[in-house]
Motif scaffolding. Sequence first.
Motif, PDB file in Angstrom:
ATOM      1  N   ASN A  28     -34.037 -14.590   4.950  1.00 52.43           N
ATOM      2  CA  ASN A  28     -34.980 -15.649   5.340  1.00 52.43           C
ATOM      3  C   ASN A  28     -35.431 -15.519   6.797  1.00 52.43           C
ATOM      4  N   GLY A  29     -35.657 -14.304   7.254  1.00 49.85           N
ATOM      5  CA  GLY A  29     -36.143 -14.080   8.610  1.00 49.85           C
ATOM      6  C   GLY A  29     -35.088 -14.243   9.689  1.00 49.85           C
ATOM      7  N   GLU A  30     -33.808 -14.305   9.314  1.00 48.55           N
ATOM      8  CA  GLU A  30     -32.720 -14.410  10.289  1.00 48.55           C
ATOM      9  C   GLU A  30     -31.696 -13.315  10.009  1.00 48.55           C
ATOM     10  N   VAL A  31     -30.997 -12.896  11.064  1.00 50.61           N
ATOM     11  CA  VAL A  31     -30.050 -11.793  10.963  1.00 50.61           C
ATOM     12  C   VAL A  31     -28.633 -12.353  10.986  1.00 50.61           C
ATOM     13  N   TYR A  32     -27.795 -11.885  10.043  1.00 52.34           N
ATOM     14  CA  TYR A  32     -26.409 -12.343   9.944  1.00 52.34           C
ATOM     15  C   TYR A  32     -25.468 -11.149   9.902  1.00 52.34           C
ATOM     16  N   ILE A  33     -24.276 -11.333  10.463  1.00 52.99           N
ATOM     17  CA  ILE A  33     -23.243 -10.315  10.391  1.00 52.99           C
ATOM     18  C   ILE A  33     -22.126 -10.837   9.499  1.00 52.99           C
ATOM     19  N   TYR A  34     -21.738 -10.020   8.531  1.00 51.39           N
ATOM     20  CA  TYR A  34     -20.687 -10.348   7.581  1.00 51.39           C
ATOM     21  C   TYR A  34     -19.459  -9.485   7.882  1.00 51.39           C
ATOM     22  N   GLY A  35     -18.286 -10.036   7.714  1.00 52.04           N
ATOM     23  CA  GLY A  35     -17.050  -9.263   7.846  1.00 52.04           C
ATOM     24  C   GLY A  35     -16.585  -9.020   9.262  1.00 52.04           C
ATOM     25  N   MET A  36     -17.205  -9.628  10.246  1.00 53.50           N
ATOM     26  CA  MET A  36     -16.742  -9.493  11.635  1.00 53.50           C
ATOM     27  C   MET A  36     -15.517 -10.392  11.793  1.00 53.50           C
ATOM     28  N   HIS A  37     -14.389  -9.801  12.142  1.00 52.74           N
ATOM     29  CA  HIS A  37     -13.137 -10.558  12.231  1.00 52.74           C
ATOM     30  C   HIS A  37     -12.849 -10.930  13.674  1.00 52.74           C
ATOM     31  N   PRO A  54     -11.727 -16.780  10.472  1.00 52.43           N
ATOM     32  CA  PRO A  54     -11.910 -15.506  11.186  1.00 52.43           C
ATOM     33  C   PRO A  54     -13.014 -14.619  10.619  1.00 52.43           C
ATOM     34  N   LEU A  55     -13.302 -14.720   9.321  1.00 54.69           N
ATOM     35  CA  LEU A  55     -14.288 -13.841   8.694  1.00 54.69           C
ATOM     36  C   LEU A  55     -15.589 -14.556   8.349  1.00 54.69           C
ATOM     37  N   ARG A  56     -15.844 -15.699   8.971  1.00 49.84           N
ATOM     38  CA  ARG A  56     -17.052 -16.441   8.624  1.00 49.84           C
ATOM     39  C   ARG A  56     -18.310 -15.647   8.993  1.00 49.84           C
ATOM     40  N   VAL A  57     -19.400 -15.963   8.320  1.00 46.74           N
ATOM     41  CA  VAL A  57     -20.691 -15.310   8.586  1.00 46.74           C
ATOM     42  C   VAL A  57     -21.235 -15.874   9.896  1.00 46.74           C
ATOM     43  N   ARG A  58     -21.686 -14.976  10.781  1.00 49.32           N
ATOM     44  CA  ARG A  58     -22.212 -15.398  12.083  1.00 49.32           C
ATOM     45  C   ARG A  58     -23.664 -14.957  12.217  1.00 49.32           C
ATOM     46  N   LYS A  59     -24.462 -15.818  12.826  1.00 50.38           N
ATOM     47  CA  LYS A  59     -25.875 -15.528  13.028  1.00 50.38           C
ATOM     48  C   LYS A  59     -26.046 -14.696  14.295  1.00 50.38           C
ATOM     49  N   LEU A  60     -26.894 -13.687  14.222  1.00 52.11           N
ATOM     50  CA  LEU A  60     -27.230 -12.877  15.387  1.00 52.11           C
ATOM     51  C   LEU A  60     -28.565 -13.364  15.938  1.00 52.11           C
ATOM     52  N   LEU A  61     -28.672 -13.352  17.247  1.00 56.45           N
ATOM     53  CA  LEU A  61     -29.851 -13.897  17.920  1.00 56.45           C
ATOM     54  C   LEU A  61     -30.743 -12.760  18.401  1.00 56.45           C
ATOM     55  N   LEU A  62     -31.869 -12.598  17.724  1.00 62.25           N
ATOM     56  CA  LEU A  62     -32.868 -11.578  18.066  1.00 62.25           C
ATOM     57  C   LEU A  62     -34.241 -12.228  18.105  1.00 62.25           C
ATOM     58  N   HIS A  63     -35.188 -11.588  18.800  1.00 63.87           N
ATOM     59  CA  HIS A  63     -36.562 -12.065  18.816  1.00 63.87           C
ATOM     60  C   HIS A  63     -37.212 -11.791  17.465  1.00 63.87           C
ATOM     61  N   LYS A  64     -38.184 -12.589  17.110  1.00 60.07           N
ATOM     62  CA  LYS A  64     -38.879 -12.460  15.828  1.00 60.07           C
ATOM     63  C   LYS A  64     -39.488 -11.067  15.657  1.00 60.07           C
ATOM     64  N   GLY A  65     -40.052 -10.532  16.748  1.00 60.60           N
ATOM     65  CA  GLY A  65     -40.648  -9.197  16.680  1.00 60.60           C
ATOM     66  C   GLY A  65     -39.620  -8.123  16.356  1.00 60.60           C
ATOM     67  N   GLU A  66     -38.427  -8.252  16.939  1.00 62.85           N
ATOM     68  CA  GLU A  66     -37.361  -7.287  16.657  1.00 62.85           C
ATOM     69  C   GLU A  66     -36.896  -7.403  15.203  1.00 62.85           C
ATOM     70  N   ILE A  67     -36.800  -8.628  14.696  1.00 58.68           N
ATOM     71  CA  ILE A  67     -36.392  -8.827  13.303  1.00 58.68           C
ATOM     72  C   ILE A  67     -37.413  -8.215  12.363  1.00 58.68           C
ATOM     73  N   ASN A  68     -38.699  -8.435  12.640  1.00 53.51           N
ATOM     74  CA  ASN A  68     -39.756  -7.869  11.792  1.00 53.51           C
ATOM     75  C   ASN A  68     -39.735  -6.345  11.832  1.00 53.51           C
ATOM     76  N   LYS A  69     -39.471  -5.779  13.001  1.00 53.83           N
ATOM     77  CA  LYS A  69     -39.382  -4.322  13.131  1.00 53.83           C
ATOM     78  C   LYS A  69     -38.202  -3.787  12.317  1.00 53.83           C
ATOM     79  N   LEU A  70     -37.058  -4.475  12.403  1.00 56.52           N
ATOM     80  CA  LEU A  70     -35.888  -4.074  11.618  1.00 56.52           C
ATOM     81  C   LEU A  70     -36.179  -4.146  10.122  1.00 56.52           C
ATOM     82  N   LEU A  71     -36.831  -5.221   9.698  1.00 58.33           N
ATOM     83  CA  LEU A  71     -37.181  -5.366   8.276  1.00 58.33           C
ATOM     84  C   LEU A  71     -38.077  -4.223   7.811  1.00 58.33           C
ATOM     85  N   GLY A  72     -39.062  -3.878   8.621  1.00 58.71           N
ATOM     86  CA  GLY A  72     -39.962  -2.782   8.265  1.00 58.71           C
ATOM     87  C   GLY A  72     -39.235  -1.459   8.144  1.00 58.71           C
ATOM     88  N   LYS A  73     -38.327  -1.188   9.067  1.00 54.49           N
ATOM     89  CA  LYS A  73     -37.573   0.074   9.037  1.00 54.49           C
ATOM     90  C   LYS A  73     -36.576   0.107   7.882  1.00 54.49           C
TER      91      LYS A  73
END
Length: 156
Positions: free
Chosen positions: A56-65, A79-98
């Motif tokens: 949904n346009g947001e980046v999450y890291i799974y399994g980080m202990h 300890p293993l909860r899902v955490r949100k990563l903070l990136l700019h919208k442009g970087e997220i869109n670039k990651l999605l494209g790649k």
Amino acid sequence: MAKNSGGKLIANNKKAYHDYFILETYEAGISLAGTEVKSLRMGKCSIKESFIRIENGEVYIYGMHISPYEKGNIFNKDPLRVRKLLLHKGEINKLLGKMKEKGIAVIPLKVYFKGSLVKIEIGLAKGKKLYDKRQDIAKKDQQREASRDFKIRNLG
């Protein structure tokens, strides 16, 4: 994009450099809660089994202990909860494209302090084939032997 990480290194994913070609790196913040920062200051973190997803346009890291803080109580989180990563919208869109390209993944590389902030370096990566891994191992062995020979010559 991530520059020199600079601060205190908390966790490093060495296996990622063995298993993947790192194409690009990005520096992201991590949304932390409770006593997680105190645990990170004590170096209680592992990203070996973690992976990153974009939902949904947001980046999450799974399994980080992140181990629970020893002196914490009800404020400790899972300890293993899902955490949100903070990136700019442009970087997220670039990651999605790649990521739509075949064989491209986003993986965590390092967790570190930059000043008083906790940052994570994530990499856009492409998996290595078995023969690539063998070449890397052979290159490391050659470098290790060369440095041993150099030390022996300088000592004698």
